[in-house]
Design an enzyme around this catalytic site. Structure first.
Site: not given
Ligand code: AMP
Length: 160
Positions: A71-72, A133, A146
């Protein structure tokens, strides 16, 4: 003959109400069916771009069914994401449309990734939490299914 008229009115009303109830049930069923089957997948969401290789990621693992990356914006010491390769908006979309192979592939993928990042009980990594989520109440931000994997430290309360 007056009495007969009243009871005729009653019959007409009853049929009308019955028709209305049946109509509403059919309408409700159809709307739900439509919502589940017509979730439109946004091909330009960030994970779709990662899958196409248009945006980089810190890749952990990949096979024919899943891609996993860090995760970023990690919320815990270890924070990984496991996504299916197919175009699924969320878990509802996935469970109603994905094949048995894809479903098994994703669940197995989570296990494999947990081992690879060293949090799995199998490798004495101390355990982890995996969560997904869904939609607005679930707080989903990216509209491609995811699974999160949190580990490397105590994760804390189940929900806050
Ligand atoms: P959600 O709130 O369950 O949709 O989680 C989305 C997740 O994706 C969050 O934890 C973000 O930090 C992560 N995220 C968003 N963009 C990226 C990216 N480019 N690379 C890796 N993780 C990401």
């Amino acid at each position: 003959s007056k009495k007969l008229n009243i009871s005729n009115y009653g019959m007409v009303w009853m049929s009308f109400i019955k028709g209305l109830v049946v109509g509403l049930l059919i309408y409700h069923f159809f709307i739900n069916w439509w919502k589940v089957n017509n979730m439109t997948y946004d091909k330009n969401n960030i994970f779709a771009k990662i899958l196409r290789g248009e945006i980089p990621c810190k890749k952990i693992y990949e096979n024919e069914f899943v891609l996993a990356f860090h995760d970023i914006n990690p919320q815990k010491k270890v924070h990984a994401l496991v996504i299916p390769k197919g175009e699924y908006v969320n878990l509802d979309d996935f469970t109603s449309k994905a094949s048995e192979k894809e479903i098994a592939g994703l669940i197995k993928g989570i296990g494999t990734v947990a081992k690879k990042i060293g949090v799995s009980d199998v490798v004495k990594g101390g355990g982890y939490r995996s969560l997904v989520n869904v939609g607005e109440n679930g707080g989903q931000e990216v509209p491609h299914l995811h699974f999160h994997i949190f580990g490397g430290e105590k994760i804390g309360k189940m929900v806050s």
